[in-house]
Design an enzyme around this catalytic site. Structure first.
Site, short mmCIF file in Angstrom:
data_model
loop_
_atom_site.label_atom_id
_atom_site.label_comp_id
_atom_site.label_asym_id
_atom_site.label_seq_id
_atom_site.Cartn_x
_atom_site.Cartn_y
_atom_site.Cartn_z
N HIS A 125 35.31 49.90 46.30
CA HIS A 125 34.56 51.14 46.50
C HIS A 125 35.52 52.27 46.87
O HIS A 125 35.81 52.48 48.05
CB HIS A 125 33.51 50.94 47.61
CG HIS A 125 32.52 49.85 47.32
ND1 HIS A 125 32.84 48.52 47.43
CD2 HIS A 125 31.22 49.92 46.92
CE1 HIS A 125 31.78 47.80 47.12
NE2 HIS A 125 30.79 48.62 46.80
N HIS A 151 31.17 55.42 43.51
CA HIS A 151 30.81 54.60 44.67
C HIS A 151 31.43 53.21 44.64
O HIS A 151 32.15 52.83 45.56
CB HIS A 151 29.29 54.46 44.78
CG HIS A 151 28.85 53.52 45.85
ND1 HIS A 151 28.72 53.90 47.17
CD2 HIS A 151 28.54 52.20 45.81
CE1 HIS A 151 28.34 52.85 47.88
NE2 HIS A 151 28.22 51.81 47.07
N GLU A 153 13.94 43.25 67.63
CA GLU A 153 14.66 41.97 67.56
C GLU A 153 16.00 42.09 66.83
O GLU A 153 17.01 41.52 67.26
CB GLU A 153 13.79 40.90 66.88
CG GLU A 153 12.54 40.53 67.64
CD GLU A 153 11.35 41.42 67.30
OE1 GLU A 153 10.25 41.16 67.81
OE2 GLU A 153 11.53 42.39 66.51
N HIS A 176 2.65 33.21 64.46
CA HIS A 176 3.58 33.08 65.58
C HIS A 176 4.16 31.66 65.70
O HIS A 176 5.02 31.44 66.55
CB HIS A 176 2.89 33.44 66.89
CG HIS A 176 2.68 34.91 67.07
ND1 HIS A 176 2.08 35.70 66.12
CD2 HIS A 176 3.00 35.75 68.09
CE1 HIS A 176 2.02 36.95 66.55
NE2 HIS A 176 2.59 37.01 67.74
#
Length: 677
Positions: free
Chosen positions: A28, A263, A414, A476
């Site tokens: 890149h 890129h 999280e 869950h």
């Protein structure tokens, strides 16, 4: 060239990057070409580092979150004097080189973290800035700022699109991490083209809303503008800073500048020749004039800065000898001298209680005991503190007002929590742990993966580890998570069955030079009858918990966590019928597999094929221990909302079901023997 200019230094970065990508035939080039001017100002004028000692404690941390532009960092490390040669740059993206496609921790000196998955380097930087603020509060004294450094981070559009950037940036603003300075490469281009069709956030207002100091409209190719922006950021006393730099991807390329084509692909020989002409760089590939090297070399300045710090630390040692010893121990990652005995005392204390307890609660007991002994522990939870049982007695909450605090309320973040913990560990002097429900480890998985890739001492506390959590139901209740975590290289996974196994798991996690997952139950579990000689065997990951004393076993039961009690009861009942049974508890499969073949054979004799494995999770990873002559009682569908006992019964996790499976195996084994005769 009597006096190399800033342009010369920046172009050295550009052309080393262009040439390395071209030689590798992949990479890149666009980002290094676009951010070279920003990097030149930061690394030449501001960055506090010492190439001859990349681990100097008071160095500034530099994070390349947009890690696909890795050649920018490799060029900087090479030019400033790190042990990264021109031949290393020529081996860019080649097997076993020090210059892989994305920056990898430990592969080259000066790489502070592994980056590439966008946004995580940004979150790592937030963790490092938290660590700096926390360590400074704990150890600095008037006239002794032994912890006093900045964290600088480069990010691109992709980093800021990723959701983790929102999680981490929000916390950085709340904690007022003024020593964190982030440079946003606002070039408007990503792989798919101009980002305005899918990313036109008002980034400045977004970060202002987070509580950041924002410096907008900085020309990323104008040295004075960049210099003034960094000076402004360093003078900010209460907020992290985002410097929004308008740049041109592929700067200097007549045909690729400002385009997506710059890129992620080499420019090509003909285009590179045009860039050399446009930027007035007459030198052949990988050649940098010595005067430019001399202008870049940071060894002398680094030696001077380290020498000043060393003198400061010597005076600190004389004034605060106890603190100096503790500071050194923590940076070395060593345990206290009394740790061995303290850990044993904890095990003995827990072994005296016969009270059933959830392993998440047993984990809290362990934290209550070890937190005062290990001040480097820094805990937290993603808004589940009471459920995860992660707050130890006496722990104060970390905040801007109380940076000495050792507990972080991460909120429902999280992924951000896990990547920030990686940053805390990478900074040094801190052992981080953080909790959530096991099923939500999916949110954080890529950060867990990078902790494993970097072998960082990070502890992921995952409670509510099975359908035994009950009424919250299948959303869950983790099913596939256990085997998926076990599949991850360098990650140790523990699922203890009682308080003693939990304490041994915690000790392993605190000592282990790598990441550990602790999988803990919501429901209370009975204490098993351990004897002290068994502690060493538990620490081996798998051991003989119980067996009928009638000679060699006829059948072996294997289980983890909450299912250990089921197999023990089934084995004991079967033993009353004259069957020689053995129960193996295996809290950590990965640790057991590192034991000697002799020990593994002692626990699981290969000649005994009649085996029953019981675990409330997908059972695919247990086939390494069970042949066709045995069986695996797991769960291959999602759970159900019901009280824990009802859920276990509905899915066949009962003593009777285990007993029936064992008898069926033995019946088949007997029939096989008769056919053989």
């Amino acid at each position: 060239m009597s006096h190399p200019s800033a342009k010369d230094r920046a172009n050295a970065i550009r052309f080393l990057s262009i040439d390395a990508v071209q030689k590798a035939k992949s990479g890149h080039p666009g980002m290094p070409m676009g951010m070279a001017d920003i990097a030149e100002v930061l690394w030449h004028d501001f960055l506090q580092h010492y190439p001859s000692n990349p681990h100097w404690p008071n160095r500034d941390r530099f994070i390349l979150s947009n890690g696909h532009g890795s050649m920018l960092q490799y060029a900087l490390l090479h030019l400033t004097g790190y042990d990264l040669s021109i031949d290393d740059l020529k081996q860019f993206r080649q097997l076993h080189s020090k210059t892989p496609g994305h920056p990898e921790y430990r592969e080259a000196p000066g790489i502070e973290t592994t980056t590439g998955p966008l946004g995580q380097g940004f979150a790592n930087a937030v963790g490092m800035a938290i660590a700096e603020k926390h360590m400074a509060a704990q150890f600095n004294r008037p006239d002794f700022p032994i912890v006093d450094h900045y964290t600088y981070c480069f990010v691109g559009d992709g980093c800021l699109m990723e959701g983790i950037s929102h999680e981490a940036a929000s916390l950085a603003g709340i904690f007022k991490l003024n020593k964190l300075i982030v440079f946003y490469d606002d070039n408007g281009i990503s792989i798919d083209g101009e980002v305005k069709s899918w990313f036109h956030d008002d980034t400045a207002k977004r970060f202002e809303a987070y509580g950041w100091h924002v410096i907008d409209h900085v020309n990323g190719h104008e040295r004075d503008a960049i210099y003034n922006a960094i000076t402004n950021a360093r003078n900010e006393a209460h907020r992290p800073t985002l410097i929004i730099c308008k740049t041109t991807i592929g700067f200097g390329s007549p045909h690729a500048a400002g385009k997506a084509s710059a890129h992620g692909a080499p420019l090509g020989e003909s285009e590179i020749a045009l860039v050399r002409e446009a930027l007035e760089w007459p030198y052949p590939p990988f050649e940098v004039p010595q005067l430019i090297y001399d202008s870049w070399n940071a060894k002398g300045k680094g030696a001077e800065r380290e020498g000043i710090w060393d003198d400061l630390f010597k005076a600190y040692q004389a004034a605060y000898p106890v603190l100096a010893v503790e500071f050194t121990r923590r940076l070395q990652g060593a345990m206290p001298d009394e740790w061995e005995q303290d850990a044993l005392n904890l095990l003995k204390d827990l072994n005296t209680s016969d009270k059933p307890v959830a392993t998440r609660k047993a984990s809290e007991w362990c934290l209550d005991y070890v937190a005062p002994l290990l001040p480097e522990i820094m805990g937290g939870s993603a808004d589940l503190t009471e459920s995860n049982c992660t707050l130890a007695k006496g722990m104060q909450v970390f905040s801007d007002a109380n940076p000495e605090g050792t507990y972080i309320h991460y909120g429902v973040r999280e992924f951000g929590m896990s990547a920030i913990m990686n940053g805390l560990a990478l900074h040094g002097g801190i052992i981080p742990y953080g909790g959530t429900f096991l099923t939500f480890s999916d949110y954080a998985r890529n950060a867990v993966r990078l902790a494993a890739l970097m072998k960082q001492r990070v502890i992921f506390v995952y409670s509510h580890d099975s359908i035994g959590l009950g009424e919250d139901g299948p959303t869950h209740q983790p099913i596939e998570h256990l085997p998926s975590l076990r599949m991850m290289p360098n990650l140790s996974v523990w699922r203890p069955c009682d308080a003693v196994e939990t304490a041994i798991a915690w000790r392993f996690a605190l000592e282990h030079l790598g990441p550990t997952c602790l999988l803990l139950s919501r429901q209370a579990l009975p204490k098993e009858a351990h004897h002290e000689q068994q502690f060493e065997h538990i620490a081996r990951g798998g051991y003989i918990l119980w067996e009928a004393k009638h000679g060699e076993p006829d059948i072996i039961f294997i289980a983890t966590g909450s299912e250990v009690q089921l197999v023990r009861e089934a084995a004991q009942r079967l033993a009353t019928e004259g069957v020689n049974t053995r129960v193996v508890s295996m809290p950590s499969v990965d640790v057991f597999l590192t034991q000697s073949p002799a020990y593994q054979e002692e626990v699981l004799p290969s000649r005994i094929e009649a085996r029953v494995v019981v675990e409330a999770a997908v059972g695919i990873d247990w086939y390494r221990f069970v042949s066709k002559a045995g069986c695996i009682l797991g769960i291959d569908r999602y759970g159900a909302s019901a009280p824990a006992a009802d859920a276990y019964k509905a899915f066949g996790f009962t003593v009777q079901h285990v007993l029936d499976a064992a008898k069926n195996i033995m019946k088949q084994s007997l029939a096989k023997e008769r056919r053989a005769v």
